[in-house]
Design a protein around this motif. Structure first.
Motif, PDB file in Angstrom:
ATOM      1  N   GLU A  22      -6.574   6.941  17.699  1.00  0.00           N
ATOM      2  CA  GLU A  22      -7.190   5.626  17.862  1.00  0.00           C
ATOM      3  C   GLU A  22      -6.180   4.525  17.570  1.00  0.00           C
ATOM      4  OE1 GLU A  22     -11.243   3.204  16.553  1.00  0.00           O
ATOM      5  OE2 GLU A  22     -10.798   5.167  15.691  1.00  0.00           O
ATOM      6  N   LYS A  23      -5.389   4.692  16.524  1.00  0.00           N
ATOM      7  CA  LYS A  23      -4.352   3.707  16.202  1.00  0.00           C
ATOM      8  C   LYS A  23      -3.328   3.594  17.335  1.00  0.00           C
ATOM      9  CE  LYS A  23      -5.628   2.776  11.870  1.00  0.00           C
ATOM     10  NZ  LYS A  23      -5.983   1.433  11.363  1.00  0.00           N
ATOM     11  N   ALA A  24      -3.144   4.695  18.065  1.00  0.00           N
ATOM     12  CA  ALA A  24      -2.172   4.715  19.161  1.00  0.00           C
ATOM     13  C   ALA A  24      -2.800   4.299  20.490  1.00  0.00           C
ATOM     14  CB  ALA A  24      -1.561   6.103  19.291  1.00  0.00           C
ATOM     15  N   GLU A  61       2.063   6.886   7.806  1.00  0.00           N
ATOM     16  CA  GLU A  61       3.263   6.906   6.984  1.00  0.00           C
ATOM     17  C   GLU A  61       2.882   6.732   5.514  1.00  0.00           C
ATOM     18  OE1 GLU A  61       6.352   4.850  10.205  1.00  0.00           O
ATOM     19  OE2 GLU A  61       5.489   3.651   8.562  1.00  0.00           O
ATOM     20  N   MET A  62       3.778   7.198   4.629  1.00  0.00           N
ATOM     21  CA  MET A  62       3.556   7.064   3.187  1.00  0.00           C
ATOM     22  C   MET A  62       4.793   6.449   2.548  1.00  0.00           C
ATOM     23  SD  MET A  62       3.974  11.070   2.118  1.00  0.00           S
ATOM     24  CE  MET A  62       5.276  12.076   2.868  1.00  0.00           C
ATOM     25  N   TYR A  63       4.554   5.762   1.441  1.00  0.00           N
ATOM     26  CA  TYR A  63       5.673   5.146   0.731  1.00  0.00           C
ATOM     27  C   TYR A  63       6.447   6.232  -0.009  1.00  0.00           C
ATOM     28  CZ  TYR A  63       8.434   2.072  -2.196  1.00  0.00           C
ATOM     29  OH  TYR A  63       9.478   1.433  -2.800  1.00  0.00           O
ATOM     30  N   ASP A  64       7.769   6.158   0.093  1.00  0.00           N
ATOM     31  CA  ASP A  64       8.657   7.100  -0.568  1.00  0.00           C
ATOM     32  C   ASP A  64       9.498   6.345  -1.598  1.00  0.00           C
ATOM     33  OD1 ASP A  64      10.260   9.297  -1.232  1.00  0.00           O
ATOM     34  OD2 ASP A  64      11.735   8.759   0.298  1.00  0.00           O
ATOM     35  N   PRO A  65       9.206   6.496  -2.882  1.00  0.00           N
ATOM     36  CA  PRO A  65       9.950   5.748  -3.908  1.00  0.00           C
ATOM     37  C   PRO A  65      11.451   6.021  -3.903  1.00  0.00           C
ATOM     38  CG  PRO A  65       7.944   6.697  -4.826  1.00  0.00           C
ATOM     39  CD  PRO A  65       8.116   7.299  -3.470  1.00  0.00           C
ATOM     40  N   ARG A  66      11.848   7.179  -3.414  1.00  0.00           N
ATOM     41  CA  ARG A  66      13.268   7.515  -3.462  1.00  0.00           C
ATOM     42  C   ARG A  66      14.074   6.711  -2.444  1.00  0.00           C
ATOM     43  NH1 ARG A  66      12.852  14.074  -4.488  1.00  0.00           N
ATOM     44  NH2 ARG A  66      12.043  13.882  -6.614  1.00  0.00           N
ATOM     45  N   SER A  67      13.536   6.583  -1.257  1.00  0.00           N
ATOM     46  CA  SER A  67      14.231   5.799  -0.230  1.00  0.00           C
ATOM     47  C   SER A  67      13.787   4.345  -0.236  1.00  0.00           C
ATOM     48  CB  SER A  67      13.971   6.404   1.150  1.00  0.00           C
ATOM     49  OG  SER A  67      12.591   6.327   1.479  1.00  0.00           O
ATOM     50  N   GLU A  68      12.741   4.057  -1.042  1.00  0.00           N
ATOM     51  CA  GLU A  68      12.182   2.713  -1.158  1.00  0.00           C
ATOM     52  C   GLU A  68      11.716   2.181   0.199  1.00  0.00           C
ATOM     53  OE1 GLU A  68      15.109   0.322  -3.143  1.00  0.00           O
ATOM     54  OE2 GLU A  68      14.759   1.285  -5.079  1.00  0.00           O
ATOM     55  N   GLY A  69      11.127   3.075   0.959  1.00  0.00           N
ATOM     56  CA  GLY A  69      10.582   2.706   2.264  1.00  0.00           C
ATOM     57  C   GLY A  69       9.518   3.708   2.670  1.00  0.00           C
ATOM     58  N   TYR A  70       9.044   3.597   3.896  1.00  0.00           N
ATOM     59  CA  TYR A  70       7.976   4.473   4.391  1.00  0.00           C
ATOM     60  C   TYR A  70       8.549   5.604   5.227  1.00  0.00           C
ATOM     61  CZ  TYR A  70       4.545   1.083   2.758  1.00  0.00           C
ATOM     62  OH  TYR A  70       3.779   0.266   1.965  1.00  0.00           O
ATOM     63  N   SER A  80       0.839  -1.202   0.000  1.00  0.00           N
ATOM     64  CA  SER A  80       0.000   0.000   0.000  1.00  0.00           C
ATOM     65  C   SER A  80       0.869   1.246   0.000  1.00  0.00           C
ATOM     66  CB  SER A  80      -0.926   0.018   1.219  1.00  0.00           C
ATOM     67  OG  SER A  80      -0.161   0.093   2.414  1.00  0.00           O
ATOM     68  N   PHE A  81       0.272   2.354  -0.417  1.00  0.00           N
ATOM     69  CA  PHE A  81       0.983   3.625  -0.427  1.00  0.00           C
ATOM     70  C   PHE A  81       1.001   4.260   0.961  1.00  0.00           C
ATOM     71  CE2 PHE A  81      -0.668   3.138  -4.781  1.00  0.00           C
ATOM     72  CZ  PHE A  81       0.541   3.156  -5.464  1.00  0.00           C
ATOM     73  N   TYR A  82       0.021   3.906   1.797  1.00  0.00           N
ATOM     74  CA  TYR A  82      -0.052   4.455   3.161  1.00  0.00           C
ATOM     75  C   TYR A  82      -0.168   3.310   4.150  1.00  0.00           C
ATOM     76  CZ  TYR A  82      -1.166   8.967   0.954  1.00  0.00           C
ATOM     77  OH  TYR A  82      -1.124  10.110   0.196  1.00  0.00           O
ATOM     78  N   ARG A  83       0.317   3.558   5.337  1.00  0.00           N
ATOM     79  CA  ARG A  83       0.161   2.613   6.436  1.00  0.00           C
ATOM     80  C   ARG A  83       0.314   3.384   7.734  1.00  0.00           C
ATOM     81  NH1 ARG A  83       5.977  -0.705   6.700  1.00  0.00           N
ATOM     82  NH2 ARG A  83       7.140   0.975   7.764  1.00  0.00           N
ATOM     83  N   TYR A  84      -0.032   2.752   8.835  1.00  0.00           N
ATOM     84  CA  TYR A  84       0.172   3.336  10.154  1.00  0.00           C
ATOM     85  C   TYR A  84       1.372   2.662  10.806  1.00  0.00           C
ATOM     86  CZ  TYR A  84      -4.036   6.148  10.113  1.00  0.00           C
ATOM     87  OH  TYR A  84      -4.983   7.114   9.816  1.00  0.00           O
ATOM     88  N   GLY A  85       2.324   3.474  11.235  1.00  0.00           N
ATOM     89  CA  GLY A  85       3.506   2.973  11.919  1.00  0.00           C
ATOM     90  C   GLY A  85       3.562   3.493  13.336  1.00  0.00           C
ATOM     91  N   ALA A  86       4.687   3.295  13.973  1.00  0.00           N
ATOM     92  CA  ALA A  86       4.850   3.711  15.369  1.00  0.00           C
ATOM     93  C   ALA A  86       4.710   5.219  15.520  1.00  0.00           C
ATOM     94  CB  ALA A  86       6.210   3.252  15.890  1.00  0.00           C
ATOM     95  N   ALA A  87       5.074   5.973  14.477  1.00  0.00           N
ATOM     96  CA  ALA A  87       5.035   7.434  14.551  1.00  0.00           C
ATOM     97  C   ALA A  87       3.749   8.009  13.972  1.00  0.00           C
ATOM     98  CB  ALA A  87       6.233   8.017  13.815  1.00  0.00           C
TER      99      ALA A  87
END
Length: 804
Positions: free
Chosen positions: A476-478, A451-460, A441-448
């Motif tokens: 709510e996620k937290a 988050e969004m996917y960044d093609p340049r760093s190939e990570g979120y 997915s292009f978006y997800r929820y992380g610890a912070a």
């Protein structure tokens, strides 16, 4: 010390210039709006004996812009009185006054040579430190700055507002290679914090971000319609709400924007982006070019893709049959998927159901979505550096419910890519690389947080947003939900402040109050009183609340379940008055529609932080009822002098409250809500919806820290039977003049009885509980009226009031 913007100069008083000036005034920022001095006299000016040296002539253009600003519909000013913040003048006589301004924004005609001339003239009086921007919608920044000094370039950027400026949230910022970061940060902060805009950082590319995607979507839609043999009304039914987009859809929006303006943006993409894969689409179909040639430009000309037929004394919306060039009555396509989509509230699920449908609507929807998603993926890095900026630009600039990458996530990225490839289409290579790396997915929820996917760093990476914003979904996620039922949640907002959010499970858009929501408010409040120092009442949906559950009220009334209705009203009153009588301070934060019960919940707090676009009113008389959730009590508290001496005549204050309710007055902004008495001197207004919750939390915390003490019950001395007689005469006169119906008189008499305190005298002390009792009695009595039940049925069926 941070750079401050205390006064702004606006160069140009046309549609966009006057809109920007008006919105600056909405934010309480003084404005100097200038335009050209005419080079000749009009016939009218000659007849008056005026010359080119007369002030009325020299300021004719800018005064025309000011006149249009004041009469614009929808209104550009939140309060007409804010026009006093806008000074006017012309480019020749008042140019030196631009030295008074901290920010100069150019909004002249979209011609490069004219803009270059304007900036050359600006630099003659420009002083270092003054910010200069252009509101261009697509002219290259580097071209506009040709010949300008290095110091001037350091203070320059593009600030692209969207029309109408007051209502459209997007503000695109495009900086040049020489622009100082401090200047960028200052404008971004001012745009977000003061003007309430959503900031998107774009690049110096044709049409920037939102229009680059939006224009492609327009062009691709027209091309698909012609190629596949669809009609304009058919396409608009598909490309609106079923695809999680505005009701105006494609061609309705084009009429609003203007066919000539749309074709100008086509040309900008066609000429400015020769390698763009949409080149085949940027030459509009012949019939659209013919429309422009004959002046069919949309709403500005009175006809375009649609027109309003007023023959026969009735309004009938007609649509252009592009195959014949003639107008005909609008038709609704009979596609099963479109009927199903109307019942789906969640935009992602609605989009998915439409795109995957195996019918004529589904075929077109998939074609359009396929093209738009692939195109958007290819614009990453070219028009903006994050998928979030692309999504936000399209959502805020075009009022889509989901941006391209958010829509892609809703459809399922892997499944959608496979379907694209099966059609011979493909997204940008980085999308397939993302999937190959195991990211789905292009978006997800992380610890912070989000988050969004960044093609340049190939990570979120974290989704950026201004500091201090609070997002309930992220809380709510937290695991910050400390209490919930089916319709309400209590959040720990931090710093000892709780937040209660109530959302309808069945009608989330209008969010009408029901018994589960009221229970949630009461139980959430009790929890907050035990464990927190203060409470905020707010949620982050489309509208705060547009009233109560009318269907349930009608059902109980038809079944003559009077005890059930009495219990419901007592519960409602208990919920709203408990907010006011709580042991901790309660701040309510309304937005959008806060009508009927929504207004009563709002008024129940100790203080209000309203979004600037809050439309508040006690509108129950429109369905033959009266406010019965404490609304009349709360207005009395605001209008009448509590504890006044018996000899003091409160009729004047009572009449104001009576007229507000009996005429169902609704504010057109938070400023107007203050004039109607819904907001008091201590209530605040925030122009930024994203910041509203944090602002309300800060106020609640401040009230707690200031040594909050709950208010004591009040006693009113109201006009009684003498006041009722006066107000009944007012109702009688309104009826004679045809302003209200006979049944409106019946409802109005109940309102008068409550506000006057019942059958007493000015010397009769009336308690708060007695006002609430009068509310309940009137409400239940009116529920038994056939006319009330007819009004409720009509409202539920049509969404419009019935005058019976």
């Amino acid at each position: 010390m941070a750079r401050q913007i205390k006064k702004v100069g606006v160069l140009g008083s046309g549609l966009m210039g006057s809109g920007i000036a008006a919105h600056l005034a909405n934010a309480s920022v003084p404005v100097l709006m200038l335009d050209i001095a005419p080079g000749g006299l009009t016939d009218e000016e000659r007849a008056k004996g005026l010359s080119l040296e007369d002030g009325a002539v020299r300021n004719r253009v800018v005064q025309g812009g000011m006149k249009n600003l004041l009469k614009s519909k929808p209104a550009l000013l939140m309060d007409p009185g804010r026009a006093a913040l806008i000074e006017t003048g012309n480019f020749e006589d008042d140019w030196e006054r631009l030295r008074e301004c901290d920010w100069i924004v150019e909004v002249v005609v979209e011609r490069l040579d004219i803009k270059q001339q304007v900036f050359s003239k600006v630099e003659e009086i420009w002083e270092p430190g003054t910010i200069v921007t252009s509101n261009t919608s697509g002219i290259a920044l580097r071209d506009m700055l040709e010949g300008r000094s290095e110091e001037f370039r350091r203070h320059f950027l593009v600030t692209h507002f969207f029309n109408p400026v007051r209502y459209m949230r997007l503000l695109e910022l495009v900086a040049g290679p020489d622009t100082d970061q401090e200047i960028i940060d200052t404008v971004a902060d001012f745009g977000s914090r003061v003007l309430g805009k959503g900031i998107v950082f774009g690049k110096d590319t044709p049409n920037f971000v939102a229009n680059r995607i939006g224009v492609f979507n327009f062009a691709a839609t027209m091309s698909a319609m012609v190629e596949l043999g669809y009609q304009i009304d058919e396409v608009d039914t598909i490309s609106g709400a079923p695809l999680a987009r505005p009701k105006s859809a494609t061609f309705g929006t084009a009429d609003l924007v203007g066919v000539d303006t749309l074709l100008h943006t086509f040309r900008t993409s066609r000429e400015g982006a020769p390698d763009d894969e949409g080149q085949a689409y940027y030459t509009a179909p012949d019939f659209v070019q013919q429309m422009q040639a004959r002046g069919a430009l949309g709403r500005k000309s009175g006809f375009g893709f649609f027109r309003m037929d007023r023959s026969g004394g009735k309004k009938n919306l007609q649509v252009l049959d592009w195959t014949t060039g003639e107008y005909r009555d609008r038709q609704r396509p009979d596609a099963p998927s479109l009927k199903a989509a109307k019942k789906i509230h969640d935009p992602g699920e609605r989009l998915k159901a439409t795109v995957n449908a195996d019918d004529r609507a589904g075929v077109f929807a998939w074609r359009l979505i396929r093209e738009t998603l692939a195109y958007s993926s290819n614009r990453f890095g070219e028009v903006a550096d994050t998928v979030a900026d692309i999504d936000r630009a399209v959502r805020w600039g075009y009022s889509w419910e989901l941006g391209p990458f958010e829509a892609w996530d809703a459809l399922g990225v892997a499944d959608t890519v496979e379907r694209m490839k099966a059609d011979g289409s493909a997204p940008a290579p980085w999308v397939e690389a993302m999937l190959a790396a195991g990211h789905s997915s292009f978006y997800r929820y992380g610890a912070a947080g989000k988050e969004m996917y960044d093609p340049r760093s190939e990570g979120y990476i974290p989704v950026d947003r201004p500091a201090g914003f609070l997002v309930l979904d992220e809380l709510e996620k937290a695991d910050k939900v400390v209490y919930q039922n089916d319709s309400a949640k209590l959040f720990d907002l931090g710093d000892g402040v709780a937040g209660i959010a109530f959302r309808s499970r069945f009608q989330p858009k209008m969010n009408p109050l029901d018994d589960q929501m009221l229970t949630g408010i009461l139980e959430g409040l009790a929890h907050a009183e035990r464990n927190f120092d203060a409470l905020v009442v707010h949620h982050q949906g489309e509208n705060f609340s547009a009233g109560a559950n009318l269907a349930g009220i009608l059902q109980a009334a038809k079944a003559e379940q009077w005890e059930t209705l009495d219990t419901l009203i007592q519960q409602f009153q208990h919920a709203t008055t408990s907010l006011q009588r709580a042991s901790i301070p309660v701040v309510t934060a309304p937005f959008g529609y806060a009508l009927g019960g929504g207004a009563e919940v709002t008024l129940g707090g100790d203080a209000i932080v309203a979004h600037a676009e809050t439309y508040m009113g006690l509108v129950e008389v429109g369905v033959g009822l009266i406010p019965a959730g404490g609304g009349t009590l709360f207005l009395l508290q605001r209008f009448a002098e509590a504890g006044s001496k018996p000899e003091l005549d409160n009729l004047g204050a009572v009449k104001k409250a009576f007229e507000t309710v009996a005429m169902a007055k609704v504010s057109t902004s938070a400023d107007h809500a203050r004039k109607l008495g819904f907001l008091g001197a201590g209530d605040l207004v925030d122009l930024n919806r994203d910041r509203q919750l944090a602002s309300a939390k800060s106020l609640a915390r401040a009230l707690a820290d200031a040594g909050y003490r709950r208010p004591l019950p009040r006693t009113f001395h109201l006009p009684g039977r003498a006041g009722i007689a006066t107000l009944k005469m007012q109702l009688h006169n309104m009826h004679i003049n045809g302003w209200i119906s006979e049944f409106d008189k019946v409802v109005g008499t109940h309102v008068a009885n409550i506000f006057c305190g019942g059958d007493g005298t000015i010397r009769t002390a009336v308690s708060e509980d007695r006002i609430l009792e009068l509310e309940r009695e009137a409400f239940i009595s009116l529920c038994g009226e056939a006319n009330t039940q007819a009004r409720i049925e009509h409202m539920l069926k049509t969404g419009k009031p019935l005058r019976n």
